[in-house]
Design an enzyme around this catalytic site. Structure first.
Site, PDB file in Angstrom:
ATOM      1  N   GLU A 493       0.821  -1.208   0.000  1.00  0.00           N
ATOM      2  CA  GLU A 493       0.000   0.000   0.000  1.00  0.00           C
ATOM      3  C   GLU A 493       0.857   1.262   0.000  1.00  0.00           C
ATOM      4  OE1 GLU A 493      -3.002  -0.134  -0.707  1.00  0.00           O
ATOM      5  OE2 GLU A 493      -3.280  -2.291  -0.437  1.00  0.00           O
ATOM      6  N   HIS A 496       1.610   2.293  -3.483  1.00  0.00           N
ATOM      7  CA  HIS A 496       0.570   3.145  -4.077  1.00  0.00           C
ATOM      8  C   HIS A 496       0.758   4.598  -3.634  1.00  0.00           C
ATOM      9  CE1 HIS A 496      -1.877   0.148  -6.018  1.00  0.00           C
ATOM     10  NE2 HIS A 496      -2.154  -0.503  -4.902  1.00  0.00           N
TER      11      HIS A 496
END
Length: 709
Positions: A493, A496
């Site tokens: 994550e 991202h």
């Protein structure tokens, strides 16, 4: 003085109802303060959302209408740039609304979400179906003069044109009306599906009533289960909540086979129980509406429509990839299960490995084969130390520096914020919000959001991004220990987030993660690979009690076991991906979810010891919105790219090769959607990605696998 007061009262009375709402509603205010402004979470109220949307939507519609009816000939400036600037209030409002939906969902918020979703869908349809507006965009797109635009401007024009066409700008009037109606119905169904799933995760639990019920559980999981029971005001010793963050470690370590079975059944039946939260009728309605919409848009199925703006382009290409990896993954599962069964038999267990046994016995095999105990590793995986490790990796690869700040509002006490700077220039490039812990009203899983996109259209606007996880809080002041899989998710994550933080483009629609769905997972998946690098482990994997570095011998064992259980994780994920694709290739056929799932998996020869990662009634990726519908394959597609890209480092000077890192930054992380993603990757790698790297990374045989050109 009296005259002035009277005039003020009169002027106030002349304000429209909409303007009055705007004055009294903090959600409509521009974000103020440092960093180009930040969300004023300390001023927002759920009760203000409805009136805020009324104002923001009307404002955006007025701005769009002004662009569409402009008497001057269309130009890039008065049409495309004007669209980029339109609806700023609405954009800010949607960002905050999404935060509440994902992180602060409550009984008070649910009816508002149900009402606002269709309204947002209607606004989108009104924009894409505005005939005058599309005529202007189409003229610009077909004009020879567009060649005079910069490459980035041409890309933005292409994006607007293709998005309008894809959403039905060329459809006839009757079809446009139906498409708009379908979009609104879908929005309501998406909310219903999500809320049902949230209820199924918030409410059920497995009670732990005796000390024997805790057998095998590591101390941090035991403490979390006890804390969970207290939070729910239960008169039991502890409980296992119905979320992945509780279920997976319980299935891995609990020696109580009966309780493992109970927990597993609770988890896999989310959305499929005979109660008010059953999702089957909702998802069937979604599939029917998607099929109807696809036909109205000129596509044979929703899958064909969904893939029309991706790298894969067609469902057939995704099926070819998935099927190529499926066979060796299944073969590996059978080998692993055979090893597990040997342990069961040796221990005198008279049973066949079942899905609720898989993680427990896989852990035993890991210990036997690699002398690797996840609990031993977990002692070195402190959440906060690994967060520091992520920051260090970002500094080494992309020259970023993180500084925690406390002078901006947050939406929950768990949330912390960091200022992100370029180490060389000292310039602030963004803010990073971190919301790591599970709680009621927060959807499960882990994700990244962009509250604001980076852009340079009017001024140098920095991005605001967040990472949200569901780690389990233990006792106060105790370090949070996480599993290796959770650590990989943390890095994933953050990848991202870095994609957003590294963005350096002019136009917001092309910024950061605004790329093809089957490419957006590439930057996140490649960052996972830095977790296992010795530089990270030796510096940031510190024992939570002694603060000693992880021993080299343990690092070596981790490296040797890197590909262990890849068969399980691959089958678990690809089975969901294949079901997703086949559901959306079925068109408007009548679907019985349970029967469809069972028959499809039987044809695929799905190992009986594994269940899909997301069964159909709980598959939020594809039924809580359209983004990943007929698109769950993206994780595999992007991992082909990330495995291939990481070999550029390992073939060079290693994971921290500055030259390769610079190429990755210049051609992937910083360019957003300013160029075609395949072109960008070729600039980085010098060629298209090949599947061979993925097969090597997962230790699968290369035979019968064609390279993905």
């Amino acid at each position: 003085m009296k005259k002035i007061i009277i005039l003020l009262i009169m002027s106030s009375s002349l304000l429209s109802a909409q303007e009055q709402k705007s004055i009294n509603n903090p959600l409509l205010n521009k974000w103020r303060g440092k960093y180009g402004g930040v969300p004023a979470f300390d001023q927002y109220h759920i009760s203000d959302f409805k009136s805020a949307f009324e104002v923001a939507i009307q404002e955006k519609l007025t701005e769009i209408d002004a662009i569409a009816t402009n008497s001057k000939a269309p130009t890039f400036e008065n049409t495309i740039i004007a669209l980029e600037r339109a609806g700023k209030t609405y954009t800010r409002l949607v960002a905050v609304f999404g935060i509440y939906s994902s992180n602060l969902n409550s009984p008070e918020f649910e009816p508002i979400e149900n009402e606002i979703g269709p309204v947002m869908a209607a606004l989108s349809s009104k924009m894409y179906q505005n005939k005058k507006l599309f005529v202007r965009i189409e003229k610009l797109y077909n004009a020879p003069e567009k060649q005079k635009l910069t490459k980035e401007q041409q890309r933005l024009l292409w994006l607007y044109y293709s998005n309008f066409v894809r959403e039905g700008a060329k459809a006839n009037v009757e079809s446009k009306v139906k498409i708009s109606e379908i979009n609104q119905k879908l929005a309501g169904l998406f909310s219903k599906f999500s809320q049902n799933l949230l209820a199924e995760e918030n409410n059920p639990y497995v009670a732990l009533t005796t000390e024997a019920d805790f057998e095998g559980m590591p101390s941090e999981l035991k403490n979390a289960a006890m804390a969970q029971a207290k939070q729910r005001n239960l008169t039991v010793l502890g409980c296992i909540a119905n979320t992945r963050s509780f279920i997976e470690p319980f299935l891995t370590f609990s020696t109580r086979r009966d309780l493992r079975e109970k927990a597993w059944n609770m988890f896999v039946k989310r959305g499929d129980n005979d109660n008010a939260f059953n999702n089957n009728s909702t998802l069937i309605a979604i599939l029917k509406l998607r099929a109807e919409k696809a036909k109205l848009l000129g596509f044979p199925t929703h899958a064909h429509w969904s893939l029309s703006n991706t790298m894969a382009k067609t469902p057939e290409r995704t099926l070819t990839l998935m099927e190529a990896v499926w066979e060796p993954a299944v073969a590996q599962v059978h080998n692993d299960v055979a090893d597990m069964q040997k342990i069961v038999d040796r221990e005198g267990g008279h049973f066949k490995i079942e899905p609720w046994d898989y993680r427990f016995y896989a852990e035993k095999v890991r210990k036997e084969k690699y002398d690797l105990d996840q609990n031993e590793v977990k002692n070195y995986l402190q959440l906060e130390k690994l967060r520091e490790g992520m920051f260090w990796v970002a500094g080494e690869l992309f020259d970023l520096k993180f500084k925690q700040i406390s002078d901006v509002p947050v939406y929950h006490p768990d949330v912390r914020v960091w200022e992100v700077l370029n180490k060389t220039t000292g310039n602030v490039v963004g803010l990073w919000y971190f919301d790591p812990y599970a709680r009621a009203g927060k959807r499960s899983g882990a994700w990244m959001n962009a509250y604001r996109d980076q852009q340079k259209l009017d001024a140098n606007t920095i991005t605001i991004v967040s990472n949200n996880c569901n780690f389990i809080k233990g006792n106060d002041n105790d370090p949070i220990l996480i599993s290796w899989d959770d650590a990989s998710t943390l890095f994933h994550e953050f990848g991202h987030a870095l994609h957003g933080l590294c963005s350096n483009v002019t136009y917001p629609s092309l910024s950061g993660t605004s790329v093809a769905r089957d490419y957006v997972e590439f930057p996140s998946q490649i960052l996972e690979r830095w977790l296992a690098t010795p530089e990270v482990l030796k510096t940031f994997a510190l024992h939570y009690k002694t603060n000693e570095r992880i021993p080299q011998a343990l690092v070596d064992r981790i490296q040797k076991a890197t590909t262990f259980n890849e068969g399980f994780s691959t089958v678990e994920t690809i089975s969901s991906s294949l079901i997703d694709m086949k559901l959306h290739l079925a068109g408007d056929a009548d679907i019985n979810p349970s029967k469809f799932e069972q028959e499809t998996l039987t044809k695929l020869k799905m190992p009986s010891e594994i269940v899909m990662r997301h069964r159909i009634p709980q598959f939020g990726h594809i039924f809580s919105g359209d983004d990943y519908a007929a698109g769950y394959y993206s994780y595999l597609w992007a991992d082909v790219i990330s495995a291939d890209a990481y070999e550029a480092f390992t073939d060079g000077k290693g994971p921290y090769d500055k030259v390769i890192a610079k190429k990755l930054f210049n051609n992937v992380f910083s360019i957003g959607n300013t160029i075609d993603q395949e072109e960008g990757y070729r600039k980085f790698r010098g060629r298209n990605p090949k599947i061979d790297a993925l097969m090597r990374a997962r230790n699968f045989p290369l035979s019968k696998v064609a390279s993905k050109k």
